[in-house]
Enzyme design. Structure first.
Site, PDB file in Angstrom:
ATOM      1  N   HIS A   1       4.377  -3.816   7.040  1.00  0.00           N
ATOM      2  CA  HIS A   1       3.537  -2.621   6.891  1.00  0.00           C
ATOM      3  C   HIS A   1       3.603  -1.796   8.173  1.00  0.00           C
ATOM      4  O   HIS A   1       2.564  -1.379   8.717  1.00  0.00           O
ATOM      5  CB  HIS A   1       2.092  -3.021   6.574  1.00  0.00           C
ATOM      6  CG  HIS A   1       1.847  -3.259   5.106  1.00  0.00           C
ATOM      7  ND1 HIS A   1       2.229  -4.418   4.474  1.00  0.00           N
ATOM      8  CD2 HIS A   1       1.293  -2.485   4.126  1.00  0.00           C
ATOM      9  CE1 HIS A   1       1.895  -4.357   3.186  1.00  0.00           C
ATOM     10  NE2 HIS A   1       1.319  -3.201   2.946  1.00  0.00           N
ATOM     11  N   GLU A   6      -3.955   2.471   2.800  1.00  0.00           N
ATOM     12  CA  GLU A   6      -4.019   1.122   3.361  1.00  0.00           C
ATOM     13  C   GLU A   6      -4.510   1.120   4.807  1.00  0.00           C
ATOM     14  O   GLU A   6      -5.291   0.262   5.209  1.00  0.00           O
ATOM     15  CB  GLU A   6      -2.633   0.452   3.267  1.00  0.00           C
ATOM     16  CG  GLU A   6      -2.232   0.151   1.824  1.00  0.00           C
ATOM     17  CD  GLU A   6      -0.904  -0.587   1.716  1.00  0.00           C
ATOM     18  OE1 GLU A   6      -0.736  -1.338   0.734  1.00  0.00           O
ATOM     19  OE2 GLU A   6      -0.037  -0.399   2.590  1.00  0.00           O
ATOM     20  N   HIS A   9      -0.646  -5.435  -4.469  1.00  0.00           N
ATOM     21  CA  HIS A   9       0.791  -5.244  -4.137  1.00  0.00           C
ATOM     22  C   HIS A   9       1.449  -4.694  -5.402  1.00  0.00           C
ATOM     23  O   HIS A   9       1.594  -5.408  -6.408  1.00  0.00           O
ATOM     24  CB  HIS A   9       1.388  -6.589  -3.717  1.00  0.00           C
ATOM     25  CG  HIS A   9       2.858  -6.585  -3.451  1.00  0.00           C
ATOM     26  ND1 HIS A   9       3.433  -5.823  -2.468  1.00  0.00           N
ATOM     27  CD2 HIS A   9       3.881  -7.265  -4.048  1.00  0.00           C
ATOM     28  CE1 HIS A   9       4.749  -6.039  -2.462  1.00  0.00           C
ATOM     29  NE2 HIS A   9       5.038  -6.898  -3.421  1.00  0.00           N
ATOM     30  N   GLU A  61       4.397  -8.665   3.455  1.00  0.00           N
ATOM     31  CA  GLU A  61       5.311  -7.525   3.414  1.00  0.00           C
ATOM     32  C   GLU A  61       5.108  -6.692   4.673  1.00  0.00           C
ATOM     33  O   GLU A  61       3.980  -6.457   5.096  1.00  0.00           O
ATOM     34  CB  GLU A  61       4.952  -6.677   2.181  1.00  0.00           C
ATOM     35  CG  GLU A  61       5.918  -5.565   1.856  1.00  0.00           C
ATOM     36  CD  GLU A  61       5.417  -4.708   0.681  1.00  0.00           C
ATOM     37  OE1 GLU A  61       4.178  -4.635   0.461  1.00  0.00           O
ATOM     38  OE2 GLU A  61       6.259  -4.119  -0.010  1.00  0.00           O
ATOM     39  N   GLU A 109       4.311  -4.153  -6.655  1.00  0.00           N
ATOM     40  CA  GLU A 109       5.434  -4.816  -7.321  1.00  0.00           C
ATOM     41  C   GLU A 109       5.013  -6.041  -8.133  1.00  0.00           C
ATOM     42  O   GLU A 109       5.762  -6.518  -8.986  1.00  0.00           O
ATOM     43  CB  GLU A 109       6.491  -5.217  -6.285  1.00  0.00           C
ATOM     44  CG  GLU A 109       7.242  -4.047  -5.680  1.00  0.00           C
ATOM     45  CD  GLU A 109       6.557  -3.452  -4.438  1.00  0.00           C
ATOM     46  OE1 GLU A 109       5.328  -3.608  -4.277  1.00  0.00           O
ATOM     47  OE2 GLU A 109       7.270  -2.835  -3.631  1.00  0.00           O
ATOM     48  N   ASP A 144      -1.656  -6.699   2.282  1.00  0.00           N
ATOM     49  CA  ASP A 144      -1.940  -6.773   0.846  1.00  0.00           C
ATOM     50  C   ASP A 144      -2.848  -7.951   0.496  1.00  0.00           C
ATOM     51  O   ASP A 144      -3.618  -7.890  -0.465  1.00  0.00           O
ATOM     52  CB  ASP A 144      -0.645  -6.868   0.048  1.00  0.00           C
ATOM     53  CG  ASP A 144       0.179  -5.586   0.118  1.00  0.00           C
ATOM     54  OD1 ASP A 144      -0.306  -4.584   0.690  1.00  0.00           O
ATOM     55  OD2 ASP A 144       1.308  -5.579  -0.389  1.00  0.00           O
ATOM     56  N   HIS A 147       2.600   3.241   0.704  1.00  0.00           N
ATOM     57  CA  HIS A 147       2.859   2.004   1.437  1.00  0.00           C
ATOM     58  C   HIS A 147       2.749   2.237   2.942  1.00  0.00           C
ATOM     59  O   HIS A 147       3.580   2.924   3.529  1.00  0.00           O
ATOM     60  CB  HIS A 147       4.251   1.461   1.091  1.00  0.00           C
ATOM     61  CG  HIS A 147       4.568   0.206   1.834  1.00  0.00           C
ATOM     62  ND1 HIS A 147       4.002  -1.007   1.533  1.00  0.00           N
ATOM     63  CD2 HIS A 147       5.357  -0.019   2.912  1.00  0.00           C
ATOM     64  CE1 HIS A 147       4.435  -1.912   2.365  1.00  0.00           C
ATOM     65  NE2 HIS A 147       5.261  -1.346   3.218  1.00  0.00           N
TER      66      HIS A 147
END
Lengths: 260, 260, 260, 260, 260, 260
Positions: free
Chosen positions: C33, C179, C117, C31, C119, C42, C174
Site C-alpha cells: 500500500h 484507505e 480487498h 498487499e 479482488e 486491508d 488503492h
C-alpha cells in the site's frame, strides 16, 4: 418449437421441463479430423445425433460440451497434434457432474449424454456417478442418467452395408467413413472430399505409449480413409443410430408418447 | 478464409498459428435472458464480438466457452432460476487454464479472452494466471494473454447516444438495451420484441445475500428493460466495441498489419 | 464485553452464539500500500469496519482472513510486487467455505463477510455458495450469509464531500484518499504522510494483460494519491459506512434489538 | 524497525528481504482454550514466539496463519467444540504451499514456520514439500524451509523446573501450564486465572475414535490444569524456547550476524 | 474361514458384514528399511497386526493401503531415498476417505484403521473425518471409525523388557528392534540379520528442514540398530500389541462375543 | 534375485534401477468375482502377469495398485455390489501420477503399467499423462511409460483355442473363462469350481444407465460362465500374454538383453 435448449427462452424451456421432457447433452471435442474436415466434427455430430434423437422422443438438447478429453493416439491420433484442444480428465468430470446437478436442479429427472468423442466416455461416466452420489446425499433419488456413444447404436446389419470390404473397428474410424459420411449428409459445406488422404488404415499397437511416438499416426491425422464415405451412408447412419437411441431412451425412461 | 477455428481443418489452422495469428476465446454462459431472448445470448454475443474483432486483426476465434460461472443476482438475476446452467468456479478456472496451455502448446503466443458474461471474469483471470505460472515453470515466457469484457469497450460517447435518458450501469444491463440491441442486429430471428417486459430497472441491494431472495429479481429475469433496443443501436455497439477491442489488442500484441 | 471473537473465551462465545448473535468475518489481504502505509491495511480496515458495525448490532467479529486473493493491476497494483503475498483462488474459496460451515456448526445462522480487498469478492462468493449447497444437502436450510464490500456503503453524498474535485472510482482508490483517511483515523501510528507519493491517478487500460506490464503501475504502488487524506475524512467514512452496513445487516437478518 | 511484516510498508520490507532476512511464519489456530483463555491463544503465542526469535536473528515475522487444522481430541479437545473454527487439511496445505511460493517469489531463500498448534504440523510439512517440488520444477533450488514447533525447543532441564511434580507430555498441555504461563507473561490481560478448572489431566485413549466421544474431553476443554501456571514460568519458557529456536535457525541458515 | 477380505469371495464377505463384523484396514507404505529388510515392511506388519487382532474379535481385514505418505527424515529417513515410493497427502486422504465410504456402503458400521507407517497418521485421520462428514450429510450417523498405530499398544512393561538398555522413542524405531523383531517372528525369510548396520541411533534435530540434508540420515537408512532384535521379541510384541488392540476395539465397538 | 520390488531391500533395488531395469506396475481392484473366486482376482492376476513378464525382460515389479476404479455394470457387474471396494477417478489418477513421478525420481526411465481391471484404463492413462507433463515442465524428457491391459495380448489364435464355441468379447469375461483359468493355473487354492454359476452370458445394453438397474447383473456377479475354465487354459493364456507383453516392452524400450 425447437428442441435445442440454446435457442429457447427460459420460459419456454421451463414449460418443457415441467412437462417432463428428458434432456440430452451432446459431448464433443475440438480435435483434428484430417485435411478434409473441420476441428469440431465431434461437436457437430454429437449435437446433430442428439437433435434427431430428441425430435423422436420430445426431448430437449442441451448446449454441447465443446471441449473434451485429450485425444489418444489409438482412437484419435493423439493429443500432441496442433489444433486438437483438450481438457484434463478432472475438468471433463467436473463439467459432466455440474451439468447433471444443474439439470436436476431444474427438475429434469431424465438425462442422457450423447457422446461423440470416444475418449470422453469414462470421464463423463465418473462425472455422472459423482453427481448422482451428491444428489443421493441430498435426498434426491429420482434422477436417472443414460450415457450413450452414438456409434454403439449402429447395428451389425448397417456395418455390413457400409463396409462391404470389412470393418476394422470403431477405434480406427477417426476421420474415416463413419464421420465423413455423417458430415457429408449433415454439413456438406464443411467437408472437402478432394482433401481425403486415401491410405490404408493406421496400424497401431495394442497398448499405449507416452509420450506418443508421432510417427505412428498417419500424416493426415485420420486413422482410416474417408474416401468411401457418402452422404447416403451418412443418412443411413443417422437414421439407424438415432432411431435406435430414441428407442433405448424411450424404453429406459418409460416415455409413453413420443415427440415430433 | 473463416476466422472461426471450429470451421477450420487442422492443417489450415496450423498455417495461421505458424503465421503468428492471435487466438481469441469467447467466454459465454447459459443463462436466462428474459422471455424475449434465448438462453445462449452470452455465447452468441461473445462469439460474434470475437469474430468481428478477429476479422480486423487477422486473429482466429476459438470455439466458445459455452457454460460459464453461476449467474449472480445483482448482475444476472441469480443462479436459482431454471434454465440458467452454470459451472462451479473451480471448473471455469480449469477450463481457462487448459485453453491457455493448449493454445500455447500449439505455438500461439498471443491469446485474448473475450468475455460476454460478467460473472466469469475473475475466474477466467485466475485460470490465465495459473496457466502462465505453469508455463513459466516449464521455461516458456513468451505467452501473453489479454482479458477483455466487451462492454468495457463501449465508450462514454456511445453510452450517451444509446441511453439518452441516462445510463444505470452495466450491472443492470442483463437482458436490457445493450444485449437486446446486439441480438437484434446480429440474430434478429432469435429475439421476440413482443415479449419484452418493459418495467423499470430492478432495484437491488449494494451487497449479496445467499441464498438469494428470489423476489428481488424481476419476474422477467431481466434487470432492465430492452424495450428501447434497436438493431441500429446494436450495430453501433458492435462497431464501436469491436473497433476499440481490435485497437487495444493490436497495440498490446504489437500487430503491424491487420487482417481481412 | 468485546465483540472480537479472538479475544473471547469459548464459553462466552457460546453464550453469544446461543443468543443469536450474527458473526461478521473480515476479509483482508497482505498487499503493498505504497511507502506510507503498511502491508496489512486491508486486514486492519476490514476488521475495524466489522468491529464498528458489530458494535451497533450486537454481532461477533470473527478473526480476519489475513491472506487474500492475488492483487490485480487495475485495482491493487498487481501481484508481481514484492511484499504482496497472496493465495490462489481455490484456497480463498476453500477458506470462505470452511468458515461458513464452521460457524454454521456452531449454531450461527446469520453470517456476514465484510470484504476489505476488492479482488477477494468473487472467490468469497463462491466459497459461500459452496458452503450453503453443502449445508442444504445435509438438510440445513436456516443459514443466511451476506457479502459486503465496505466501500459500497459510502454513499454519493459522502463521496462528494470527500472528493470535491471529482471522484475517479473505487478501483483507483488503492492506497488513496479512502484507505489513507481511514488509517489516519484508526491507526495513525501506522501512516507516514511524509511518504505519500502525490502524483495523478494511474492510467490503466480497460482490460487485463498477463503477465502484467509492470510499468503501468506507479512507482509507489498506489493507484491514486493519498495526499488529500485526513483523519476527519476517515472518521466520516467509518461512521457512514458502518452505519449503513449495520442498517443493511439488521434489516436483512431481521435483528429487532441492536447491540451496545 | 519492527520485525513484524504486517507493520512494515512494502519498501522497507523489500530492503530487508534484499538484505537476506529470513522470514518466519507463525501458524496458529482458532481453538477453545478453556474458560480462562481466549480462542486465539495459538495465534498469539506462535506470533510472539516468532517475534522474539526473529529479533535475535534479524528475521521478519510474516502475518500469522490464523485458522489452522481441526482440533483433535487427544491434543486439543476435539473439533466438535463450539468456538473451535478450523480448516480442512487440503486448505492448510494450500496455505503453507502458497506462502512458501510467495516468499520465494519475493526473493526470500530462508523461510521458517513456527508452529503453535500441534495438529497443523503434518499439513504444513506437506505444503512446504509441495512448494519446494514446484520450485524445483521451475528451476529454483535455493530455497530452504524449516518447520519448528516451539514446545520442541523447551529442553528437559526447563521441563523439570516447570513441572516439579512430573510432566505428562506435550499432548496434554492444551490449555495447561505451558500455554497459560506464556499467556500470563505475554498477554496477562487476556487470562482470567479465577476461571481455571483445576482438575487432574484428562485420561484419553491411545487411539482416535471418530466421531469423538465428547465425554472424554474435560468440561473445561483443557486437557490439563493451568492452575500452576505463572508469568515467571512463561518468561522462562519464552526465553529458553526462542533462544533455542534462534540458535537452530541461525545454524541451519548459516546466519553470520544476528539481529538488533 | 479366513479373516482376510482379499481371500474371501464376495458372498462369504457379505455374510460376515451382515453379521456385524468390524473391518480393519492396514495402512502401510513402500519405504526403505535398511539393507536387512524389504521395502514393504510397513505393509507386511500392519497387515499381520490387523490379522492377529481380527482373529481375536471376529473382524475382517481389508486389503492393505500399500503406498503411503512420504517418509520424513525424523521418522523414516526421508523421502529422498531411492526405493521409498510415496503418495502426496491429498491422495492418502482420498484413499482413506474412499475406503470408509465404501465399507459404510457395504453396511459396515465398525471400521478400524491399523496404521503401520508413522507418517500416514494425520492424513488417514483427515480422510476418516471427511468421510464421516459426508456420511452425516447423507443422513448416516451409525458409522464409527477407530485409528490405531500398533506401536502405541506396546505398553511400558514390554518396552522395559525389549530395551533393557533404555528406549530412545518410537520415532527412531525405523528399521530398529521393533520392526526387525516383528519381521523375524512373522517373515524370517525376508530378514537378513547379517546385513544389519549396528551403529548408534541417529541424531536428528528437533525440527524438520526441507529439502532434507541427506547426511543426517545414517547410511543404512535405519534410524536405530536392529542388531538386538529377535524372533522372541517379535512374538512378544505381536502378542501384546494385538491383544491390547483387540481389547480396545472390542470395548469401543461394544463387541459382546469375540472371534475364533 | 526376485523380480518383486516389495521383497527387495532398498540397496538391491537401487542396483537394479541403476542398471536400467524397467519397472512394471500391476493395477488391480477389489471387486466381486462371483461365488467361486476371491475379491482380489484383479490384483493377483495383474501382479502375476507383471511378474512373468518381468522375468523375461529383467524388469522389476512394483507393489500393486490394490484398489482401483469403480466397477461398471457392463464390464464388472457394477459398483453397487457389496464387496466391490473402489476409488474415485481422481484418486486413481493421482496414484498413477504419483507412482510415475516416484519411479522417475528413482531414476527409472522405462515404466510399464500392467492393467488387470478394465475400468482402470483411462484413469491410469490420465495419471501417466499428467506425470509426464510435470516431468517435462521440470526438464525431464527421458521417461517413457507404456500402458498395457493383459487381455489385449491374447491373440486371435489363442481365443479360438480357448473359446471353441465362439468368443463373446472381453467385456463379458468378468469372472468367466479367462480369469477363472488363470486363477486355476496360478492360485488353484483360491478357486472353488463347485461354486461356478454356469449360466449363459449376461445380456447388457449398449449404453450405461446410472443408478444401475441391479437386475441386469446376473445373481453370481459374473458376466459369463467360468465352467469351461481349466488350469491348462490358464497356463496357455499366461504364457501367450506374458510372452507377447515381454516382446512389446522389449521392443518399445529397446532392451537388448532379456532377463533370467
Amino acid at each position: 418449437m425447437t428442441e435445442y435448449m440454446d435457442e429457447l427462452d427460459a420460459f419456454s424451456y421451463r414449460e418443457k421441463i415441467a412437462a417432463g421432457a428428458p434432456v440430452l447433452i451432446p459431448a464433443g471435442s475440438i480435435e483434428q479430423h484430417g485435411r478434409h474436415m473441420p476441428l469440431n466434427v465431434d461437436v457437430l455430430l454429437s449435437r446433430a445425433m442428439a437433435g434427431r434423437t430428441a425430435k423422436q422422443i420430445g426431448a430437449i438438447v442441451a448446449p454441447p460440451i465443446v471441449y473434451g478429453y485429450k485425444s489418444q493416439q489409438r482412437s484419435g491420433g493423439g493429443n500432441h497434434l496442433t489444433g486438437t484442444t483438450s481438457l484434463d480428465a478432472e475438468t471433463v468430470i467436473a463439467i459432466a457432474k455440474a451439468l447433471v446437478l444443474e439439470f436436476a436442479r431444474h427438475g429434469a429427472g431424465k438425462i442422457g449424454i450423447i457422446n461423440g468423442h470416444f475418449e470422453n466416455y469414462q470421464f463423463l461416466y465418473e462425472g455422472v456417478d459423482l453427481a448422482l452420489r451428491e444428489l443421493r446425499h441430498g435426498g434426491t433419488e429420482d434422477v436417472t442418467v443414460m450415457l450413450l456413444s452414438y456409434w454403439d447404436f449402429v447395428d451389425d446389419r448397417t456395418i455390413d452395408e457400409l463396409y462391404p470390404d470389412g470393418f476394422t473397428g470403431w477405434d480406427l474410424e477417426h476421420g474415416g467413413v463413419l464421420e465423413t459420411s455423417l458430415m457429408l449428409h449433415l454439413f456438406p459445406e464443411r467437408v472437402d472430399m478432394t482433401q481425403v488422404d486415401d491410405v490404408p488404415p493406421a496400424e497401431l499397437p495394442n497398448y499405449d505409449v507416452l509420450p506418443v511416438r508421432p510417427e505412428l499416426t498417419p500424416a493426415s491425422g485420420c486413422l482410416s480413409s474417408g474416401a468411401n464415405a457418402s452422404a447416403e451412408k451418412g443418412k443411413l447412419l443417422l437414421d439407424r443410430a438415432t432411431s435406435a437411441m430414441a428407442g433405448a431412451i424411450a424404453a429406459e425412461f418409460d416415455l409413453t408418447d413420443s415427440g415430433t
